[in-house]
Design a protein around this motif. Structure first.
Motif, PDB file in Angstrom:
ATOM      1  N   LEU A 221      44.747  40.970  33.709  1.00 59.66           N
ATOM      2  CA  LEU A 221      44.347  39.917  34.632  1.00 59.66           C
ATOM      3  C   LEU A 221      45.050  40.177  35.954  1.00 59.66           C
ATOM      4  N   ASN A 222      44.313  40.189  37.048  1.00 60.12           N
ATOM      5  CA  ASN A 222      44.955  40.443  38.341  1.00 60.12           C
ATOM      6  C   ASN A 222      44.129  39.895  39.494  1.00 60.12           C
ATOM      7  N   LEU A 223      44.773  39.830  40.633  1.00 56.67           N
ATOM      8  CA  LEU A 223      44.113  39.426  41.873  1.00 56.67           C
ATOM      9  C   LEU A 223      44.468  40.455  42.935  1.00 56.67           C
ATOM     10  N   ALA A 224      43.537  41.371  43.193  1.00 61.73           N
ATOM     11  CA  ALA A 224      43.753  42.401  44.206  1.00 61.73           C
ATOM     12  C   ALA A 224      43.366  41.879  45.585  1.00 61.73           C
ATOM     13  N   ILE A 225      43.869  42.567  46.603  1.00 61.59           N
ATOM     14  CA  ILE A 225      43.571  42.205  47.989  1.00 61.59           C
ATOM     15  C   ILE A 225      43.116  43.461  48.726  1.00 61.59           C
ATOM     16  N   GLY A 226      41.929  43.397  49.324  1.00 58.94           N
ATOM     17  CA  GLY A 226      41.426  44.524  50.102  1.00 58.94           C
ATOM     18  C   GLY A 226      40.943  45.662  49.227  1.00 58.94           C
ATOM     19  N   GLY A 227      41.062  46.867  49.752  1.00 57.55           N
ATOM     20  CA  GLY A 227      40.633  48.038  49.005  1.00 57.55           C
ATOM     21  C   GLY A 227      39.190  48.424  49.260  1.00 57.55           C
ATOM     22  N   LYS A 228      38.804  49.538  48.661  1.00 58.49           N
ATOM     23  CA  LYS A 228      37.460  50.065  48.857  1.00 58.49           C
ATOM     24  C   LYS A 228      36.388  49.122  48.304  1.00 58.49           C
ATOM     25  N   PHE A 229      36.705  48.429  47.218  1.00 60.36           N
ATOM     26  CA  PHE A 229      35.732  47.527  46.614  1.00 60.36           C
ATOM     27  C   PHE A 229      35.947  46.089  47.082  1.00 60.36           C
ATOM     28  N   GLY A 230      37.197  45.674  47.188  1.00 59.85           N
ATOM     29  CA  GLY A 230      37.484  44.319  47.637  1.00 59.85           C
ATOM     30  C   GLY A 230      37.117  44.076  49.083  1.00 59.85           C
ATOM     31  N   GLY A 231      37.177  45.142  49.891  1.00 54.02           N
ATOM     32  CA  GLY A 231      36.801  45.039  51.298  1.00 54.02           C
ATOM     33  C   GLY A 231      37.996  45.096  52.214  1.00 54.02           C
ATOM     34  N   LYS A 232      37.911  45.916  53.244  1.00 55.97           N
ATOM     35  CA  LYS A 232      39.010  46.092  54.191  1.00 55.97           C
ATOM     36  C   LYS A 232      39.202  44.872  55.094  1.00 55.97           C
ATOM     37  N   ASP A 233      38.144  44.077  55.254  1.00 52.70           N
ATOM     38  CA  ASP A 233      38.217  42.896  56.108  1.00 52.70           C
ATOM     39  C   ASP A 233      38.833  41.750  55.306  1.00 52.70           C
ATOM     40  N   ILE A 234      40.109  41.463  55.540  1.00 48.81           N
ATOM     41  CA  ILE A 234      40.829  40.439  54.789  1.00 48.81           C
ATOM     42  C   ILE A 234      41.001  39.200  55.669  1.00 48.81           C
ATOM     43  N   ASP A 235      40.586  38.058  55.153  1.00 52.63           N
ATOM     44  CA  ASP A 235      40.699  36.802  55.888  1.00 52.63           C
ATOM     45  C   ASP A 235      42.074  36.198  55.641  1.00 52.63           C
ATOM     46  N   ASP A 236      43.002  36.448  56.531  1.00 50.84           N
ATOM     47  CA  ASP A 236      44.365  35.942  56.373  1.00 50.84           C
ATOM     48  C   ASP A 236      44.423  34.419  56.397  1.00 50.84           C
ATOM     49  N   THR A 237      43.449  33.796  57.055  1.00 56.78           N
ATOM     50  CA  THR A 237      43.474  32.333  57.158  1.00 56.78           C
ATOM     51  C   THR A 237      43.184  31.659  55.818  1.00 56.78           C
ATOM     52  N   ALA A 238      42.627  32.412  54.866  1.00 53.42           N
ATOM     53  CA  ALA A 238      42.332  31.860  53.540  1.00 53.42           C
ATOM     54  C   ALA A 238      43.564  31.843  52.644  1.00 53.42           C
ATOM     55  N   LEU A 239      44.612  32.547  53.042  1.00 52.52           N
ATOM     56  CA  LEU A 239      45.805  32.685  52.213  1.00 52.52           C
ATOM     57  C   LEU A 239      46.818  31.583  52.499  1.00 52.52           C
ATOM     58  N   PRO A 240      47.583  31.151  51.476  1.00 51.94           N
ATOM     59  CA  PRO A 240      47.547  31.641  50.094  1.00 51.94           C
ATOM     60  C   PRO A 240      46.361  31.065  49.321  1.00 51.94           C
ATOM     61  N   GLU A 241      45.914  31.815  48.331  1.00 47.72           N
ATOM     62  CA  GLU A 241      44.808  31.405  47.474  1.00 47.72           C
ATOM     63  C   GLU A 241      45.115  31.896  46.064  1.00 47.72           C
ATOM     64  N   GLU A 242      44.527  31.229  45.045  1.00 53.15           N
ATOM     65  CA  GLU A 242      44.906  31.533  43.665  1.00 53.15           C
ATOM     66  C   GLU A 242      43.703  31.826  42.761  1.00 53.15           C
ATOM     67  N   PHE A 243      43.917  32.748  41.846  1.00 52.43           N
ATOM     68  CA  PHE A 243      43.064  33.001  40.695  1.00 52.43           C
ATOM     69  C   PHE A 243      43.711  32.225  39.548  1.00 52.43           C
ATOM     70  N   ILE A 244      42.995  31.230  39.008  1.00 51.72           N
ATOM     71  CA  ILE A 244      43.586  30.328  38.019  1.00 51.72           C
ATOM     72  C   ILE A 244      42.882  30.518  36.677  1.00 51.72           C
ATOM     73  N   VAL A 245      43.676  30.734  35.624  1.00 47.58           N
ATOM     74  CA  VAL A 245      43.137  30.961  34.283  1.00 47.58           C
ATOM     75  C   VAL A 245      43.584  29.830  33.363  1.00 47.58           C
ATOM     76  N   ASP A 246      42.626  29.197  32.715  1.00 44.56           N
ATOM     77  CA  ASP A 246      42.903  28.097  31.780  1.00 44.56           C
ATOM     78  C   ASP A 246      43.315  28.645  30.418  1.00 44.56           C
ATOM     79  N   TYR A 247      42.518  29.608  29.905  1.00 39.39           N
ATOM     80  CA  TYR A 247      42.871  30.214  28.619  1.00 39.39           C
ATOM     81  C   TYR A 247      42.178  31.558  28.487  1.00 39.39           C
ATOM     82  N   ILE A 248      42.689  32.341  27.548  1.00 44.81           N
ATOM     83  CA  ILE A 248      42.032  33.574  27.116  1.00 44.81           C
ATOM     84  C   ILE A 248      42.083  33.612  25.606  1.00 44.81           C
ATOM     85  N   LYS A 249      40.949  33.967  24.989  1.00 48.89           N
ATOM     86  CA  LYS A 249      40.842  33.942  23.537  1.00 48.89           C
ATOM     87  C   LYS A 249      40.031  35.134  23.042  1.00 48.89           C
ATOM     88  N   ILE A 250      40.500  35.744  21.956  1.00 46.57           N
ATOM     89  CA  ILE A 250      39.794  36.868  21.342  1.00 46.57           C
ATOM     90  C   ILE A 250      39.542  36.527  19.872  1.00 46.57           C
TER      91      ILE A 250
END
Length: 252
Positions: A221-250
């Motif tokens: 589980l991760n939250l990347a910033i930018g990159g070839k797929f994420g996009g070089k144009d990063i909106d700094d005004t949106a930060l901080p921002e969170e990826f929130i996970v309630d649960y994971i089950k297998i």
């Protein structure tokens, strides 16, 4: 009777039986901190062996950007001075499994340049490397591409800009929590969100180059910033921002 029709019916019956078995791993994030019995922190920027984590990403992963509170896992993307920070956790060498149904209930963040993901890698990556280990991307969301989900497979036969992928329009996917589910059998890998079918990968030929999915995998589980797929144009005004996970089950 058509062989393809028979194969499709058999595949449907096999898939329908999955998700009804026993729970082999579950984390509801109800504790006060990350349970390192199961999870590892991945730290740094990937250097010197894989700088930018192989995708020219901008973030430095650190523990401080991962919090467990109020029954949720919070992975925060932030910027301090000129440095981007975020978080990444894995179950490598602690929790791995072969076949099953994986469910992740999560809320994706908004903002250009943000790239949350829930995915799996073959547990033999240290021995065979990538892409020979195989990769299952059950959730990728790009802040630069609102309302679309990406589900992909990376194999020796097709990796990087893989052809084994699906970009699906899901209106409002960036609003609230959704359940991302992947059913992995010896015959197919099938992706859903909120029980809506997104993509099915079931090649008829299943050799090591096309189907490295007959061995244990571990979770990421991760939250990347930018990159070839994420996009070089990063909106700094949106930060901080969170990826929130309630649960994971297998289940198996």
């Amino acid at each position: 009777m058509n062989k393809l029709f028979l194969y499709s019916c058999l595949l449907f019956l096999v898939i329908s039986s999955y998700g009804q078995g026993k729970i082999i791993f579950q984390d509801d994030f109800n504790q006060s901190e990350l349970d390192t019995t199961y999870w590892n922190y991945e730290l740094g920027d990937g250097c010197p062996t894989l700088c930018g984590w192989g995708n020219e990403e901008s973030q430095w992963y650190q523990k401080e950007n991962i919090k467990v509170k109020d029954g949720f896992l919070h992975i925060k993307a932030s910027k301090v001075n000129e440095q981007y920070f975020s978080g990444k956790i894995t179950t490598k060498d602690k929790v791995s499994f072969k076949y099953g149904t994986i469910e992740v209930k999560a809320k994706v963040p908004n903002g250009k340049g943000l790239w949350p993901a829930a995915w799996l890698l073959g547990s033999d990556i240290s021995e065979v490397g990538w892409p020979a280990c195989g990769e299952i991307d059950m959730l990728e969301y790009l802040g630069r591409d609102p309302n679309y989900l990406y589900t992909s497979l990376h194999t020796p036969d097709s990796h990087g800009e893989t052809i084994n992928t699906k970009r699906t329009f899901v209106k409002g996917i960036d609003k609230g929590f959704h359940i991302y589910k992947t059913i992995w059998t010896k015959e197919a890998i099938i992706f859903y969100v909120d029980d809506i079918l997104l993509y099915t990968f079931s090649p008829q030929i299943k050799n090591d180059k096309v189907w490295p999915y007959n061995k244990p995998f571990y979770l990421i589980l991760n939250l990347a910033i930018g990159g070839k797929f994420g996009g070089k144009d990063i909106d700094d005004t949106a930060l901080p921002e969170e990826f929130i996970v309630d649960y994971i089950k297998i289940t198996q």
